[in-house]
Design an enzyme around this catalytic site. Structure first.
Site, PDB file in Angstrom:
ATOM      1  N   GLY A 139       5.454   4.767  -8.922  1.00  0.00           N
ATOM      2  CA  GLY A 139       6.286   3.595  -9.193  1.00  0.00           C
ATOM      3  C   GLY A 139       5.432   2.324  -9.207  1.00  0.00           C
ATOM      4  O   GLY A 139       5.550   1.486 -10.106  1.00  0.00           O
ATOM      5  N   HIS A 140       4.545   2.196  -8.207  1.00  0.00           N
ATOM      6  CA  HIS A 140       3.646   1.031  -8.190  1.00  0.00           C
ATOM      7  C   HIS A 140       2.745   1.037  -9.428  1.00  0.00           C
ATOM      8  O   HIS A 140       2.506  -0.007 -10.037  1.00  0.00           O
ATOM      9  CB  HIS A 140       2.721   1.064  -6.958  1.00  0.00           C
ATOM     10  CG  HIS A 140       3.419   0.884  -5.642  1.00  0.00           C
ATOM     11  ND1 HIS A 140       3.495   1.876  -4.700  1.00  0.00           N
ATOM     12  CD2 HIS A 140       4.063  -0.186  -5.113  1.00  0.00           C
ATOM     13  CE1 HIS A 140       4.141   1.431  -3.635  1.00  0.00           C
ATOM     14  NE2 HIS A 140       4.498   0.181  -3.862  1.00  0.00           N
ATOM     15  N   GLY A 200       0.817  -1.210   0.000  1.00  0.00           N
ATOM     16  CA  GLY A 200       0.000   0.000   0.000  1.00  0.00           C
ATOM     17  C   GLY A 200       0.847   1.255   0.000  1.00  0.00           C
ATOM     18  O   GLY A 200       2.036   1.215  -0.318  1.00  0.00           O
ATOM     19  N   ALA A 201       0.208   2.399   0.349  1.00  0.00           N
ATOM     20  CA  ALA A 201       0.847   3.721   0.221  1.00  0.00           C
ATOM     21  C   ALA A 201       1.394   3.849  -1.202  1.00  0.00           C
ATOM     22  O   ALA A 201       2.568   4.124  -1.414  1.00  0.00           O
ATOM     23  CB  ALA A 201       1.935   3.914   1.276  1.00  0.00           C
ATOM     24  N   GLY A 230       9.670  -4.140  -8.297  1.00  0.00           N
ATOM     25  CA  GLY A 230      10.493  -2.958  -8.597  1.00  0.00           C
ATOM     26  C   GLY A 230      11.973  -3.220  -8.315  1.00  0.00           C
ATOM     27  O   GLY A 230      12.315  -3.868  -7.314  1.00  0.00           O
ATOM     28  N   GLN A 231      12.812  -2.689  -9.192  1.00  0.00           N
ATOM     29  CA  GLN A 231      14.263  -2.893  -9.043  1.00  0.00           C
ATOM     30  C   GLN A 231      14.825  -2.226  -7.786  1.00  0.00           C
ATOM     31  O   GLN A 231      15.888  -2.597  -7.297  1.00  0.00           O
ATOM     32  CB  GLN A 231      14.995  -2.355 -10.276  1.00  0.00           C
ATOM     33  CG  GLN A 231      16.455  -2.792 -10.304  1.00  0.00           C
ATOM     34  CD  GLN A 231      17.313  -1.966 -11.227  1.00  0.00           C
ATOM     35  OE1 GLN A 231      16.972  -1.802 -12.383  1.00  0.00           O
ATOM     36  NE2 GLN A 231      18.428  -1.438 -10.717  1.00  0.00           N
ATOM     37  N   HIS A 283       2.378   4.708  -4.999  1.00  0.00           N
ATOM     38  CA  HIS A 283       2.900   5.884  -5.705  1.00  0.00           C
ATOM     39  C   HIS A 283       3.049   5.521  -7.173  1.00  0.00           C
ATOM     40  O   HIS A 283       2.756   4.382  -7.576  1.00  0.00           O
ATOM     41  CB  HIS A 283       4.226   6.349  -5.076  1.00  0.00           C
ATOM     42  CG  HIS A 283       5.218   5.248  -4.904  1.00  0.00           C
ATOM     43  ND1 HIS A 283       5.850   4.637  -5.956  1.00  0.00           N
ATOM     44  CD2 HIS A 283       5.665   4.616  -3.783  1.00  0.00           C
ATOM     45  CE1 HIS A 283       6.658   3.698  -5.504  1.00  0.00           C
ATOM     46  NE2 HIS A 283       6.556   3.648  -4.185  1.00  0.00           N
ATOM     47  N   MET A 321      11.437   6.424  -5.948  1.00  0.00           N
ATOM     48  CA  MET A 321      10.106   6.502  -5.339  1.00  0.00           C
ATOM     49  C   MET A 321       9.947   5.373  -4.322  1.00  0.00           C
ATOM     50  O   MET A 321      10.313   4.230  -4.589  1.00  0.00           O
ATOM     51  CB  MET A 321       9.047   6.367  -6.409  1.00  0.00           C
ATOM     52  CG  MET A 321       9.128   7.502  -7.377  1.00  0.00           C
ATOM     53  SD  MET A 321       7.525   8.148  -7.720  1.00  0.00           S
ATOM     54  CE  MET A 321       7.980   9.480  -8.821  1.00  0.00           C
ATOM     55  N   SER A 322       9.433   5.731  -3.163  1.00  0.00           N
ATOM     56  CA  SER A 322       9.247   4.764  -2.090  1.00  0.00           C
ATOM     57  C   SER A 322       8.145   5.277  -1.173  1.00  0.00           C
ATOM     58  O   SER A 322       8.026   6.495  -0.961  1.00  0.00           O
ATOM     59  CB  SER A 322      10.560   4.649  -1.292  1.00  0.00           C
ATOM     60  OG  SER A 322      10.312   4.035  -0.050  1.00  0.00           O
TER      61      SER A 322
END
Ligand code: PAF
Length: 281
Positions: A36-37, A31-32, A149-150, A34, A187-188
């Site tokens: 990137g997801h 969740g949360a 994600g990398q 962004h 992004m995290s």
């Protein structure tokens, strides 16, 4: 988008879907969400008939209770983002659904060497927890493709190893490029916890990765590592590790090896927030 909260319900749905040789792409998250997801959802949408996203803040992968308690949660906004991205299914289970038998029923996997280095060294038990939840989610979702994600490269390697341990060879793992802010910060979800002044210096991690990549043919790794440690410290960050490794095996390298596919990792703290990033050289 259909939202499932119960394991039995999503399993029944998936078994119907599989009867019509439909490809399932799966994006597991905590969740949360962004951009990137969402880029993972977009890629999965392009390559599969249906896309399943899961949102589950997995308690077993947090070795730091404070990190777990402070982990950002924004489920209503996440749902909006997923609907806008045309995600087909959201799996939003409770802890009881994922671990119905409590601690006793949780499977444990041995990732050997992979669990002893980098994140594994500093966060004991973290990858065991990742293995537990991903193993469970894969069993429920039965995807054809898994999108990761990398930024969490070591996690990607651990999950590939999990598939080997579980003898699963029909799931394709896609390691997708890290999405970055304008100053390069990866992004995290944890970035949300940065104050304005912490955020203004956080891009220095990316600058360090770029400088290591740029200097790989001219300087020794020890020299650039020291320069990066100094730069991070100057900007108020606390470097935890800067390490070079073989990108295929994660064997730690003491110096650049031009004939090896290399990757460099950085973990650093800004205040209480721990950030990680990496770059293939
Ligand atoms: O990367 C994450 O968000 C988590 O570690 C994952 C893979 C969803 C497992 O909880």
């Amino acid at each position: 988008m259909i939202i499932f909260k119960k394991v039995d319900d999503i399993k029944n749905y998936i078994s119907e879907v599989h009867k019509s040789s439909t490809n399932i792409g799966f994006v597991p998250t905590m969740g949360a969400l962004h951009i990137g997801h969402i880029s993972l959802i977009n890629k999965a949408k392009k390559e599969n008939d249906i896309v399943v996203c899961s949102i589950f803040l997995n308690p077993t992968q947090f070795n730091d209770k404070n990190d777990f308690e402070k982990y950002p949660i924004s489920t209503p906004a996440d749902i909006d983002l997923l609907i806008k991205a045309n995600c087909d299914i959201l799996f939003l289970p409770s802890v009881e659904e994922i671990y119905p038998d409590g601690e006793a029923g949780i499977k444990s996997y041995d990732f050997g060497y992979l669990d002893t280095i980098l994140e594994g060294a500093g966060r004991p038990g973290h990858f065991k927890g990742v293995g537990q939840v991903v193993g469970r989610l894969l069993d429920i979702v039965q995807p054809d493709s898994l999108y990761l994600g990398q930024k969490d490269y070591q996690q990607c390697m651990v999950i590939k190893q999990l598939l080997v341990l579980l003898k699963i060879n029909n799931i394709k793992v896609h390691i997708c490029t890290t999405y970055r802010e304008d100053d390069g910060l990866a992004m995290s979800s944890r970035n949300r916890r940065l104050t304005e002044s912490q955020r203004s210096v956080a891009g220095v991690i990316y600058q360090c990765l770029v400088s290591i990549k740029t200097k790989q043919n001219t300087d020794s790794f020890a020299t650039v590592k020291m320069q990066c440690e100094e730069l991070l410290t100057e900007k108020g960050l606390l470097p935890e590790y800067i390490q070079l490794a073989d990108a295929e095996t994660l064997r730690i390298l003491n110096d650049f090896e031009p004939a090896t596919n290399m990757i460099v990792f950085i973990a650093a703290k800004i205040g209480a927030i721990r950030l990680i990033d990496n770059m293939l050289l």
